[in-house]
Scaffold this motif. Structure first.
Motif, mmCIF file in Angstrom:
data_model
loop_
_atom_site.group_PDB
_atom_site.id
_atom_site.type_symbol
_atom_site.label_atom_id
_atom_site.label_comp_id
_atom_site.label_asym_id
_atom_site.label_seq_id
_atom_site.Cartn_x
_atom_site.Cartn_y
_atom_site.Cartn_z
ATOM 1 N N ARG A 30 9.458 32.853 -23.777
ATOM 2 C CA ARG A 30 9.836 33.831 -24.949
ATOM 3 C C ARG A 30 9.503 34.367 -25.767
ATOM 4 N NH1 ARG A 30 13.895 30.925 -22.508
ATOM 5 N NH2 ARG A 30 14.450 28.651 -23.056
ATOM 6 N N ALA A 31 8.528 34.719 -26.147
ATOM 7 C CA ALA A 31 8.274 36.050 -26.677
ATOM 8 C C ALA A 31 9.255 36.526 -27.007
ATOM 9 C CB ALA A 31 6.852 36.019 -26.046
ATOM 10 N N TRP A 32 9.565 37.120 -25.858
ATOM 11 C CA TRP A 32 11.007 38.221 -26.315
ATOM 12 C C TRP A 32 11.550 38.267 -27.458
ATOM 13 C CZ3 TRP A 32 15.277 37.608 -25.152
ATOM 14 C CH2 TRP A 32 15.467 35.705 -24.272
ATOM 15 N N GLU A 33 11.222 36.527 -27.327
ATOM 16 C CA GLU A 33 13.094 36.257 -28.108
ATOM 17 C C GLU A 33 12.364 36.374 -29.722
ATOM 18 O OE1 GLU A 33 15.400 32.253 -27.338
ATOM 19 O OE2 GLU A 33 13.785 32.397 -26.047
ATOM 20 N N PHE A 34 11.272 37.130 -30.005
ATOM 21 C CA PHE A 34 10.595 36.981 -31.345
ATOM 22 C C PHE A 34 9.911 38.395 -31.146
ATOM 23 C CE2 PHE A 34 9.863 32.082 -29.950
ATOM 24 C CZ PHE A 34 10.728 32.108 -31.464
ATOM 25 N N GLU A 35 9.933 39.383 -30.575
ATOM 26 C CA GLU A 35 9.412 40.410 -30.807
ATOM 27 C C GLU A 35 10.081 40.916 -32.047
ATOM 28 O OE1 GLU A 35 11.301 43.013 -27.321
ATOM 29 O OE2 GLU A 35 9.170 41.986 -25.964
ATOM 30 N N LEU A 36 11.632 41.261 -32.382
ATOM 31 C CA LEU A 36 11.774 41.191 -34.000
ATOM 32 C C LEU A 36 12.025 40.325 -35.184
ATOM 33 C CD1 LEU A 36 14.346 43.493 -32.667
ATOM 34 C CD2 LEU A 36 12.110 44.068 -33.568
ATOM 35 N N VAL A 37 10.779 39.367 -35.306
ATOM 36 C CA VAL A 37 11.293 38.117 -35.899
ATOM 37 C C VAL A 37 9.650 37.946 -36.369
ATOM 38 C CG1 VAL A 37 11.054 35.777 -36.010
ATOM 39 C CG2 VAL A 37 12.626 37.135 -34.752
ATOM 40 N N TRP A 39 8.396 35.865 -38.972
ATOM 41 C CA TRP A 39 7.819 34.978 -38.538
ATOM 42 C C TRP A 39 6.000 34.420 -38.838
ATOM 43 C CZ3 TRP A 39 11.474 30.793 -35.464
ATOM 44 C CH2 TRP A 39 12.972 30.509 -36.320
ATOM 45 N N GLU A 40 5.605 33.290 -39.260
ATOM 46 C CA GLU A 40 4.711 33.310 -39.072
ATOM 47 C C GLU A 40 3.925 32.496 -38.111
ATOM 48 O OE1 GLU A 40 2.237 34.016 -41.342
ATOM 49 O OE2 GLU A 40 3.273 34.827 -42.728
ATOM 50 N N LEU A 48 9.695 26.376 -31.599
ATOM 51 C CA LEU A 48 9.360 26.896 -30.323
ATOM 52 C C LEU A 48 9.110 25.317 -29.665
ATOM 53 C CD1 LEU A 48 7.512 29.915 -29.430
ATOM 54 C CD2 LEU A 48 10.096 29.305 -28.433
ATOM 55 N N LYS A 49 8.252 24.204 -30.679
ATOM 56 C CA LYS A 49 8.177 22.890 -30.382
ATOM 57 C C LYS A 49 9.558 22.286 -29.841
ATOM 58 C CE LYS A 49 5.683 19.018 -30.747
ATOM 59 N NZ LYS A 49 5.210 18.723 -29.687
ATOM 60 N N GLN A 50 10.217 22.608 -31.131
ATOM 61 C CA GLN A 50 11.514 21.956 -31.381
ATOM 62 C C GLN A 50 12.611 22.157 -30.805
ATOM 63 O OE1 GLN A 50 12.639 22.957 -35.723
ATOM 64 N NE2 GLN A 50 11.325 20.919 -36.186
#
Length: 167
Positions: A30-37, A39-40, A48-50
């Motif tokens: 899912r790393a691609w989903e967080f490229e623009l996020v 978040w800490e 991601l755990k949830q």
């Protein structure tokens, strides 16, 4: 493209002790989903755990008879494959590999094997893939076509040719 794997790809049933690996796999794919996020890292990890727990519960409830396997290469866990084999369709629920094993032909070989199985059974293969997921290219290369949109996912389908085949 990286070198093709020289090892043995195999499948094994998922056990309770595989949960940490499955959570890790989910997060890495899912790393691609967080490229623009912005978040800490702790926020990302918690989310991601949830997300994994909700997805896992949804899969179990929606597909109670599905086959759930860990994909291994020479005994090393590298991915997961969840399939729901019904009389009239082969449904790929989840198919993912750790990033370091992507682009090596492993996913292609597994997908071709599933398409051959479906062709033999004369059934379509269906799946859903997130609209921006890079794995979408793999499916389109192998003849899947879009049949709909479900939320943030594209519904894709591959149909076997039912006419005579050349040998």
């Amino acid at each position: 493209m990286l070198d093709r794997p020289r090892g043995q790809v195999a499948f094994r049933l998922i056990h309770d002790t595989d949960r940490p690996f499955l959570e890790y796999l989910h997060a890495t794919t899912r790393a691609w989903e967080f490229e623009l996020v912005t978040w800490e890292e702790t926020e990302k990890a918690r989310f991601l755990k949830q997300q994994f727990e909700a997805q896992d519960l949804s899969y179990q409830r929606s597909f109670p008879k599905a086959n759930r396997h860990i994909i291994t290469l020479d005994g090393v866990d590298i991915g997961r494959l969840y399939l729901d084999r019904q009389d009239d369709v082969l449904y790929i629920i989840e198919f993912s590999l750790l990033p370091q094993y992507q682009g090596r032909g492993i996913g292609t070989d597994i997908l071709r094997s599933l398409l051959n199985e479906a062709h033999g059974g004369k059934v379509p293969v269906r799946l859903k893939v997130e609209r921006l997921n890079p794995a979408q290219r793999l499916y389109l290369r192998h003849g899947f076509v879009q049949t709909g949109v479900v939320g943030h996912h594209l519904a894709l389908e591959w149909r076997p040719q039912l006419g005579p085949r050349e040998v």
